[in-house]
Design an enzyme around this catalytic site. Structure first.
Site, mmCIF file in Angstrom:
data_model
loop_
_atom_site.group_PDB
_atom_site.id
_atom_site.type_symbol
_atom_site.label_atom_id
_atom_site.label_comp_id
_atom_site.label_asym_id
_atom_site.label_seq_id
_atom_site.Cartn_x
_atom_site.Cartn_y
_atom_site.Cartn_z
ATOM 1 N NE ARG A 72 -2.079 -0.970 3.750
ATOM 2 C CZ ARG A 72 -1.599 0.015 4.491
ATOM 3 N NH1 ARG A 72 -1.799 1.278 4.162
ATOM 4 N NH2 ARG A 72 -0.910 -0.247 5.577
ATOM 5 C CG ASP A 114 -2.555 -7.997 55.416
ATOM 6 O OD1 ASP A 114 -1.606 -7.605 56.110
ATOM 7 O OD2 ASP A 114 -2.702 -7.709 54.204
HETATM 8 C C1 GDG Z 1 -1.399 -4.795 8.163
HETATM 9 C C2 GDG Z 1 -0.030 -4.557 8.802
HETATM 10 C C3 GDG Z 1 0.372 -7.009 8.767
HETATM 11 C C4 GDG Z 1 -1.719 -5.755 -1.793
HETATM 12 N N1 GDG Z 1 -1.842 -5.221 -2.989
HETATM 13 C C5 GDG Z 1 -2.791 -5.913 -3.631
HETATM 14 C C6 GDG Z 1 -3.246 -6.901 -2.793
HETATM 15 N N2 GDG Z 1 -2.570 -6.788 -1.651
HETATM 16 C C7 GDG Z 1 -2.743 -7.652 -0.463
HETATM 17 C C8 GDG Z 1 -1.545 -8.540 -0.295
HETATM 18 C C9 GDG Z 1 -1.528 -8.749 1.207
HETATM 19 C C10 GDG Z 1 -2.158 -7.496 1.741
HETATM 20 O O1 GDG Z 1 -2.815 -6.837 0.676
HETATM 21 C C11 GDG Z 1 -1.123 -6.533 2.323
HETATM 22 O O2 GDG Z 1 -0.750 -7.027 3.564
HETATM 23 P P1 GDG Z 1 0.548 -6.580 4.385
HETATM 24 O O3 GDG Z 1 0.703 -7.488 5.523
HETATM 25 O O4 GDG Z 1 1.698 -6.633 3.461
HETATM 26 O O5 GDG Z 1 0.322 -5.069 4.803
HETATM 27 P P2 GDG Z 1 -0.858 -4.132 5.494
HETATM 28 O O6 GDG Z 1 -1.994 -3.941 4.578
HETATM 29 O O7 GDG Z 1 -0.163 -2.903 5.927
HETATM 30 O O8 GDG Z 1 -1.383 -4.974 6.750
HETATM 31 C C12 GDG Z 1 0.927 -5.638 8.378
HETATM 32 C C13 GDG Z 1 -1.058 -7.174 8.296
HETATM 33 O O9 GDG Z 1 -1.878 -6.080 8.696
HETATM 34 C C14 GDG Z 1 -1.673 -8.464 8.834
HETATM 35 O O10 GDG Z 1 -1.635 -8.523 10.213
HETATM 36 O O11 GDG Z 1 1.147 -7.993 8.161
HETATM 37 O O12 GDG Z 1 2.179 -5.443 8.998
HETATM 38 O O13 GDG Z 1 0.482 -3.272 8.440
HETATM 39 O O14 GDG Z 1 -2.328 -9.835 1.557
HETATM 40 O O15 GDG Z 1 -1.727 -9.691 -1.014
HETATM 41 N N3 GDG Z 1 -4.179 -7.787 -3.151
HETATM 42 C C15 GDG Z 1 -4.690 -7.686 -4.395
HETATM 43 N N4 GDG Z 1 -4.310 -6.705 -5.251
HETATM 44 C C16 GDG Z 1 -3.364 -5.823 -4.916
HETATM 45 O O16 GDG Z 1 -3.032 -4.936 -5.724
HETATM 46 N N5 GDG Z 1 -5.615 -8.559 -4.775
#
Ligand code: GDG
Length: 737
Positions: free
Chosen positions: A281, A506
C-alpha cells in the site's frame, strides 16, 4: 452452541455504490486478506464498516441484505465519523505513533471523541449479536477501546484481541495523551495477541508502568482478572497461493500475457531480463522512497545490470484523504520519474510503475514471474506480501529481500535481511540476490515454505482460539472460588451460627489500598466504623495482623479495643492491654545488612528503607517498576550470602523485600493467639505472600480468603479491598440481626 464474532474496522468485502447498483468487492489489506479464508470455513459473523457512506435507510437496508450472504454485519458511519475516527485518530494519530513516526502523529481532541464514539458503536453492534457465552475476536488499532466496553457490559463473553501493527516501546507510547484509556481499553480482553515477542514485551512494559499491575511471564494480574498476552505470528492461506501459482505456471507465457493485457509488457520482458517486485500500500511506513534510492544506487554501483533488470513497483492507493499520503505519492512519482529519466533507454525502463490495485490473478502473476521480491518497510507489523511471495515460489526461483523492521523477518531468517535505512546494504543485497545459485535458492525457499505451510492462517487462528479457550477454562476455575453473593451468604451464615469467632485481618492491600509511601495508608473513618462494629459484636474477637511496624500500628489502632499483631508477630497487643514483644532477639545483624540496602536505595531512585524491631525492609513501589523488579532479584541474591549462619530469612511481599528473624511470621503468631482464644469458626483475610503463613497454620475448616487469586492456599478469593469492606458490611448486618 457458542459462536465466534469477528470485529474489525473493515469487512472482508467492500460495498461500492455504482449508479444504480451496489457492488460487492473483496477488500484489500493484510487483515482482511488473511482472515477471509478462516471466516469462510467457520460459522462466524464478521462485524465491520462496509466502506460505504449513506444516510439513506433504503440503501442501508440493501447493504445489510448483501452482507447477510457473506455472513457479515454492518456498522454504518457518517462522513464526519470516518474523517475523525478513521482518517483522524486511527490513521493520523495511532498509525504513525505505533510505527515510530512520532513527527506525523496528530493529537486532536475531536479525533479522540470520534474514536470513542465509533468504538462504542462497534461494541453495541457486537452486543446486539452476541448470545450468552459467545466468543468475540476484536482486531486491530481502530478498535482498541472495544474490549473494555464489552467486558463491562457483558462479562459472560470471551474476548480475544489481536493487534496487526507493532506495539511501540513505552518511550514512544507514553507520548500519547490518551495512553491510559487506550491501555485500559485493551485490557478488557482475556487474551491479547501480537505478531512478535517484541510487541508483546512493549505492551506488557506499558501495562506495568502505567497501571502498576503484577505481571508473571505472559500473565497480567489485575484484581481477580487474569489477562494473557501471547505471540501469534499471522500466517497466510498457503494452499491458495500455492495452488493458484501452480495453475498459472502451467500455462504458456503468451496465454498469460493475453489474459492480463495491462501486464503484458512486464510478463514478456521476463524472458529477456530479470524482474524485481515491490508491492505495498502506498504508505510512509513501507519505505518506498528509500527502496527507490537503493535501486538507483544499485544501478550506479553495478552498471553491468543496466538494461538487465527492471523493478516493478506496484503501489496500492491507500488513505488518500490523509495529507502525508498525498505528499508521499508525489515524492514517489518524482523519484520514479528521475530514475527512469536518468537510466532509461529506448528498449528499457528501469522502473515499471503502477499506482492501483490489481486483481488476485494478476497479483499471483506478478509474484510468480519475479526473480526477486524487494520488501523494505521502515516498520511493518508483519508483512504478508513476503509470505505470499514465498508461497508462490513453487519452482524455488525467487529470492526474498526483506527489511529486518518487518515482523515477518523474525520467521523468515533465511531471506536476505536488510536495514532499510542503509541504502548501500540494500543495493548490495540486490546484487547478492541476483547471484545466488539455483541450489542456494532452493534450500532457502524450501525451509521457509515448509514453515509457512505448517503455520498457515488456519493454524494461526486455531492457535489463537485454542489459547482463548484455555484462558476461559482457567477463569472458570477461579470463578468457583470467588466470594460471590451466594458464597458470601453461605460464609456469613456459618459465622452467624458459630458460638465463638475469631477474625484475622491483614491491613495493607486487604483493608486499605496501597499508597506510594507506606505512612500515607492511614485508616479512614469508614474503615474505623467497620472495625468498631465488628469488634462490638458479642463472641467475636477481632485481630489485625500485619507486617507493619509497631509504632505506626499503635498510632492508628492503639486507642481501639482491637487485638493487634505487628511486625509479622514480633509484637502483640491484646485488647486494651500494652504491647508485648515475642522474645528478645539479637538484632546486631542489622548493622551488616543496612549498608547493603542503602546501596540499593542509592542506585534505585524512589526506593526506601523501613526499619522494624526485628526486620529491615526495602520498598520499591515508587521506583521505575521494571528496574525495581530487577533490583529486588539482585538484592535477594546479595543478601542471601550474608544471612547464612544468622537466624534470618528473606520475605518477599507486595513490592517489598524484607529481611527478618526466622520463625517470626503471621502463622506462628496466629497459632499462639489461638492457643489462648478458642473459636469454632475462624475467618482470615490477607493479600500477599506473608499471609500464606497465616492460611497454612489455621485449622482445615477455617475460612481463608485471599485478596487477588493466584498462588494461594486460601480456599476463597476476593477482588480487592473495596470488596473486602463490602463483605465485612454484610457480616455486620447478618450478625447484628
Ligand atoms: C497490516 C499490517 C500485517 C496488496 N496489494 C494488492 C493486494 N494486496 C494484499 C496482499 C496482502 C495485503 O494486501 C497486504 O498485507 P501486508 O501485511 O503486506 O500489509 P498491510 O496492509 O499494511 O497490513 C501488516 C497485516 O496487517 C496483517 O496482520 O502484516 O504489517 O500493516 O495480503 O496480497 N491484493 C490484491 N491486489 C493488490 O493490488 N488482490
Amino acid at each position: 452452541m457458542e459462536r465466534l464474532i469477528i470485529a474489525s474496522n473493515r469487512l472482508p468485502v467492500n460495498i461500492i455504490q455504482n449508479e444504480k447498483t451496489l457492488e460487492v468487492l473483496p477488500s484489500a489489506g493484510g487483515l482482511t486478506t488473511g482472515l477471509r479464508s478462516y471466516h469462510k470455513q467457520n460459522d462466524s459473523v464478521w462485524i465491520g464498516w462496509p466502506g460505504i457512506i449513506s444516510d439513506s435507510k433504503i440503501i442501508q437496508q440493501k447493504v445489510v441484505q448483501k452482507l447477510e450472504a457473506e455472513h457479515c454485519s454492518a456498522v454504518f458511519l457518517t462522513e464526519e465519523l470516518v474523517a475523525n475516527y478513521y482518517d483522524g485518530f486511527s490513521n493520523a494519530t495511532l498509525w504513525p505513533l505505533f510505527h515510530y513516526f512520532t513527527q506525523y502523529a496528530v493529537f486532536e481532541e475531536k479525533y479522540w471523541e470520534a474514536y470513542k464514539q465509533v468504538n462504542q458503536l462497534f461494541a453495541e453492534a457486537i452486543i446486539s449479536q452476541a448470545k450468552q457465552d459467545d466468543t468475540v475476536w476484536v482486531h486491530d488499532y481502530q478498535l482498541l477501546l472495544v474490549p473494555q466496553i464489552l467486558k463491562e457490559a457483558r462479562p459472560d463473553l470471551h474476548i480475544g484481541f489481536f493487534l496487526h501493527i507493532p506495539f511501540p516501546s513505552y518511550e514512544v507510547f507514553r507520548v500519547l495523551p490518551w495512553r491510559d484509556e487506550i491501555i485500559s481499553g485493551m485490557l478488557g480482553a482475556d487474551l491479547l495477541g501480537f505478531h512478535t515477542y517484541d510487541y508483546a514485551r512493549h505492551f506488557i512494559s506499558s501495562v506495568r508502568r502505567l497501571k502498576g499491575y503484577e505481571v508473571e511471564f505472559n500473565k497480567i494480574r489485575f484484581e481477580s482478572r487474569r489477562i494473557f498476552v501471547d505471540v501469534f505470528p499471522m500466517g497466510i492461506d498457503f494452499q491458495l497461493f500455492h495452488d493458484k501459482s501452480y495453475e498459472i505456471q502451467t500455462k504458456p507465457i503468451q496465454q498469460r500475457s493475453k489474459e492480463h493485457r495491462d501486464l503484458d509488457k512486464y510478463l514478456l520482458a521476463t524472458t529477456e531480463r530479470k524482474l524485481m517486485l515491490s508491492i505495498d500500500r502506498l504508505d510512509y511506513t513501507k519505505g518506498i522512497p528509500n527502496r527507490l534510492r537503493a535501486f538507483k544506487l544499485f544501478l550506479e554501483k553495478y552498471p553491468q545490470y543496466l538494461e538487465k533488470i527492471s523493478l516493478v513497483l506496484l503501489t496500492v492507493p491507500s488513505r488518500t484523504d490523509v495529507e502525508q499520503y498525498q505528499n508521499l505519492r508525489s515524492e514517489v512519482e518524482k523519484l520514479v520519474g528521475s530514475i527512469n529519466g536518468k537510466f532509461a533507454t529506448m528498449q528499457w525502463s528501469p522502473i515499471i510503475y503502477f499506482y492501483r490495485s490489481v486483481p488476485f490473478d494478476q497479483l499471483i502473476e506478478l509474484y510468480t514471474s519475479s526473480d526477486v521480491a524487494l520488501l523494505t518497510p521502515l516498520r511493518d507489523g508483519m508483512n504478508l506480501v513476503a509470505k505470499e511471495y514465498l508461497a508462490t515460489q513453487i519452482n524455488h526461483k525467487g529470492v526474498l529481500i526483506l527489511s529486518e523492521m518487518a515482523g515477518a523477518s523474525k520467521e523468515l531468517g533465511e531471506a536476505i535481511l536488510v536495514n532499510p535505512n542503509n541504502i548501500h546494504n540494500v543495493a548490495d543485497a540486490i546484487y547478492k540476490a541476483l547471484n545466488f545459485s539455483e541450489n542456494e535458492k532452493k534450500q532457502m525457499n524450501e525451509n521457509m515454505r515448509n514453515r509457512l505451510q505448517r503455520y498457515d492462517v488456519f493454524a494461526w487462528a486455531n492457535d489463537f482460539m485454542a489459547s482463548l479457550y484455555k484462558t476461559r477454562k482457567r477463569l472458570s476455575e477461579y470463578q468457583i472460588r470467588k466470594v460471590s453473593p451466594t458464597v458470601s451468604t453461605s460464609l456469613t451464615t456459618r459465622l452467624k451460627e458459630a458460638q465463638k469467632r475469631v477474625l484475622f485481618f491483614d491491613y495493607d492491600g486487604t483493608l486499605q489500598k496501597f499508597f506510594d509511601a507506606p505512612h500515607d495508608a492511614t485508616p479512614d473513618e469508614n474503615l474505623y466504623k467497620i472495625l468498631d462494629a465488628l469488634s462490638a459484636i458479642p463472641n467475636t474477637t477481632l485481630v489485625l495482623i500485619s507486617g507493619r511496624d509497631k509504632e505506626t500500628f499503635n498510632k492508628w489502632f492503639g486507642h481501639k479495643p482491637y487485638n493487634l499483631i505487628a511486625e509479622h508477630g514480633a509484637w502483640r497487643k491484646l485488647q486494651n492491654e500494652s504491647w508485648v514483644a515475642k522474645e528478645t532477639e539479637n538484632v546486631e545483624w542489622k548493622e551488616t545488612i543496612r549498608p547493603v540496602l542503602e546501596s540499593y536505595v542509592d542506585r534505585t531512585p524512589g526506593s526506601l528503607i523501613e526499619e522494624k524491631t526485628f526486620s529491615l525492609v526495602w520498598h520499591y513501589r515508587k521506583t521505575d517498576i521494571e528496574l525495581g523488579i530487577l533490583r529486588a532479584l539482585e538484592l535477594k541474591e546479595d543478601v542471601s550470602g550474608l544471612i547464612i549462619n544468622h537466624n534470618l530469612e528473606i520475605l518477599e511481599g507486595s513490592k517489598v523485600v524484607e529481611i527478618k528473624t526466622i520463625g517470626i511470621n503471621k502463622g506462628a503468631a496466629a497459632k499462639q493467639f489461638l492457643s489462648k482464644h478458642n473459636a469454632d469458626v475462624i475467618l482470615a483475610i490477607g493479600d500477599d505472600w506473608t499471609d500464606e503463613f497465616l492460611f497454612k497454620e489455621l485449622p482445615q475448616d477455617a475460612i481463608t480468603i485471599k485478596v487477588g487469586a493466584d498462588n494461594t492456599i486460601a480456599r476463597y478469593y476476593i477482588d480487592n479491598y473495596i470488596e473486602v469492606r463490602k463483605f465485612l458490611q454484610t457480616i455486620i448486618q447478618t450478625l447484628q440481626t
